[in-house]
Design an enzyme around this catalytic site. Structure first.
Site, mmCIF file in Angstrom:
data_model
loop_
_atom_site.group_PDB
_atom_site.id
_atom_site.type_symbol
_atom_site.label_atom_id
_atom_site.label_comp_id
_atom_site.label_asym_id
_atom_site.label_seq_id
_atom_site.Cartn_x
_atom_site.Cartn_y
_atom_site.Cartn_z
ATOM 1 N N LYS A 72 -25.218 76.185 6.411
ATOM 2 C CA LYS A 72 -24.111 75.714 7.252
ATOM 3 C C LYS A 72 -24.493 75.862 8.724
ATOM 4 O O LYS A 72 -25.125 76.854 9.107
ATOM 5 C CB LYS A 72 -22.872 76.546 6.924
ATOM 6 N N SER A 167 -14.033 75.213 5.492
ATOM 7 C CA SER A 167 -14.796 74.471 6.481
ATOM 8 C C SER A 167 -16.255 74.235 6.091
ATOM 9 O O SER A 167 -16.963 73.529 6.784
ATOM 10 C CB SER A 167 -14.745 75.230 7.803
ATOM 11 N N SER A 191 -13.136 79.433 3.381
ATOM 12 C CA SER A 191 -14.011 78.319 3.778
ATOM 13 C C SER A 191 -15.194 78.040 2.863
ATOM 14 O O SER A 191 -15.859 77.023 3.003
ATOM 15 C CB SER A 191 -14.540 78.546 5.195
#
Length: 520
Positions: A72, A167, A191
């Site tokens: 990420k 996210s 997330s």
């Protein structure tokens, strides 16, 4: 799956370079998913070559050697841009690797690139980053296409695609679309688990302090943990084994040495006590997910486990409390982006103050600015006691609820991960980010407040042909027990493989090893 691919690499059925090239070509052909912000093709191929050399000498570094992974884009990576999907950090290249990234590289993993997210990881859709929204690979699966009949011919799949959740949506989409074998996400309020549920993959949020946060760009220091996304539970255990343990650069990590474990094949669940928290039957929970949840409870009951309803009475205050603490820590963390040391700097030069203000106005999106404003309000001298201190006290009550339940003999809690399956993008953006996050984090954020380990396990497809997951929450630092139960459940439910045309076209044998979905 890592084990199978790892065995294929060891036996020479496939080389790390071939594996890397296949993943890179899949990334190109699934570019429309927008899962990656940066693809590090050159360095990935170089790492694959080095791995190949080790296999040739018969000295691979371990199960992860030569395995393609993604990270990420809020983890620092030396030599590869780290943006947090924000204008504030566009072009920023960190001088060092986050500890988790370094550990993966030390194990010989091949870093393919950085994945898309909501700006600074604030959101539950992966729709609010500066590089645009991530598309859920299941939008293009045969399973979804067969179920979703366009209302009219003009309504093509262009407007029909669904979100990944967030996210860490880029990481979940990357794993789900076979472009990598495992990915790192982060989990502050859900997330990692939320996008895992929507993309039909395993999402593990470890106990707070088990994995180092050093080099993870902070959102909420007291809740953030690196998350692990894989296609099966065994793989999550392998990745956890290579990441967990003390880090001198993160004072919140455990002091003890962590012993990596292999998950046993659980055959007898009769000694288990599974708790069903009644408060998780939350407003807005779809009837489909409710039915799956009861079915899962029956599955354990019929296998001889003790299944009992439990109460976590402070759950209803949880989301409000989370909002106060989250925004307060965000406000404090975001103060470092002032245009002086790194990241974006405005041309405004009237005064230092005007440069600060302009930099932050240009660098942050509305969502981030909104959370900074809320957080600073809660931290004002006259509000501090009423909001921040009070929320800290409520957080303790929430954590104590879990302590009591686990103290009463319950081993694992079983809950839904999300209220429904993934929403179409056009529907999702009708609500603002704050409303959405408050709804979407409702079933996941309490585990962050209490620092407990939790995992999403893909369970079934909804009537719309989209993945639905259930969440298991374990006792602090009892990852082995949590993952063992999750693995048993995964075996029972036999979640279907995603059927993606894009993957079939590239399937020259390597992905045969993936049919069961594991590198391990």
């Amino acid at each position: 799956m890592c084990f199978q691919v790892s065995a294929a690499l060891r036996d020479g059925h496939v080389t790390p370079t071939e594996l890397c090239q296949r993943c890179l070509s899949l990334i190109k052909s699934t570019k429309f998913l927008n899962a990656y912000i940066t693809v590090a093709e050159e360095s990935a191929l170089k790492q694959a070559e080095e791995s190949e050399e080790r296999y040739r000498r018969g000295q691979p570094l371990g199960v992860l050697d030569g395995i393609p992974i993604a990270v990420k884009d809020n983890f620092n990576t030396a030599g590869i841009e780290t943006t947090c999907a924000s204008n504030m950090l566009k072009g920023y290249i960190s001088p060092y690797n986050a500890t988790v990234v370094q550990k993966l590289l030390d194990q010989g993993a091949v870093l393919l690139g950085k994945t898309n997210l909501d700006e600074f990881a604030m959101g539950s859709g992966s729709t609010d980053g500066v590089f645009g929204p991530v598309r859920n690979p299941w939008s293009y699966s045969r399973q979804y296409k067969e179920k979703s009949v366009p209302k009219s011919h003009s309504e093509d799949e262009e407007s029909n695609w669904v979100i990944t959740g967030g996210s860490s949506g880029g990481s979940a989409a990357a794993v789900s679309s076979f472009t990598c074998f495992a990915a790192l996400g982060s989990d502050t309020g859900g997330s990692t688990r939320n996008p895992a549920a929507h993309c039909g993959v395993v999402g593990l949020k470890p106990t707070y302090g088990l994995i180092s946060r050093h080099g993870l760009i902070p959102l909420v220091n007291s809740m953030d943990v690196p998350g692990i996304l894989t296609r099966c539970v065994d793989d999550a255990a392998v990745v956890l084994g290579s990441l967990a343990g003390h880090d001198p650069k993160d004072s919140t990590t455990i002091q003890d040495n962590f012993k990596p474990f292999e998950l046993p094949n659980l055959t007898d669940v009769s000694k288990l006590s599974i708790g069903i928290p009644k408060e998780y039957h939350a407003p807005g929970l779809s009837s489909e997910i409710l039915a799956l949840w009861s079915k899962a409870a029956d599955l354990f009951k019929n296998a001889g486990a003790k299944v009992i309803e439990v109460s976590l009475p402070h759950t209803r205050y949880s989301i409000v409390c989370y909002h106060v603490l989250c925004t307060a820590e965000v406000a404090s963390n975001m103060a470092r982006f002032d245009g002086l040391e790194y990241g974006h700097r405005s041309d405004m030069n009237k005064s230092t103050e005007s440069m600060y203000a302009a930099t932050r106005r240009e660098g942050f999106n509305d969502v981030v600015r909104g959370r900074i404003l809320s957080g600073n309000y809660f931290l004002l001298k006259q509000n501090y006691e009423n909001y921040f201190v009070k929320a800290q006290k409520v957080r303790r009550l929430i954590a104590n609820d879990f302590v009591k339940v686990f103290g009463s003999g319950v081993d694992i809690l079983l809950t839904p991960t999300t209220l429904s399956d993934a929403a179409p993008y056009t529907e999702f953006i009708k609500e603002d980010n704050r409303t959405r996050s408050a709804q979407d984090d409702i079933l996941t954020q309490a585990a962050n407040m209490a620092g407990l380990p939790a995992i999403n396990v893909p369970t079934a497809l909804s009537e719309r042909g989209l993945p639905v997951g259930l969440q298991f929450i374990g006792r602090s630092f009892q990852e082995k027990q949590l993952l063992t139960v999750a693995k048993w459940f995964e075996k029972q439910v036999k979640f279907p493989m995603i059927q993606l045309e894009e993957v079939k076209r590239h399937d020259h044998g390597v992905f045969q090893h993936q049919k069961s979905a594991s590198f391990s």
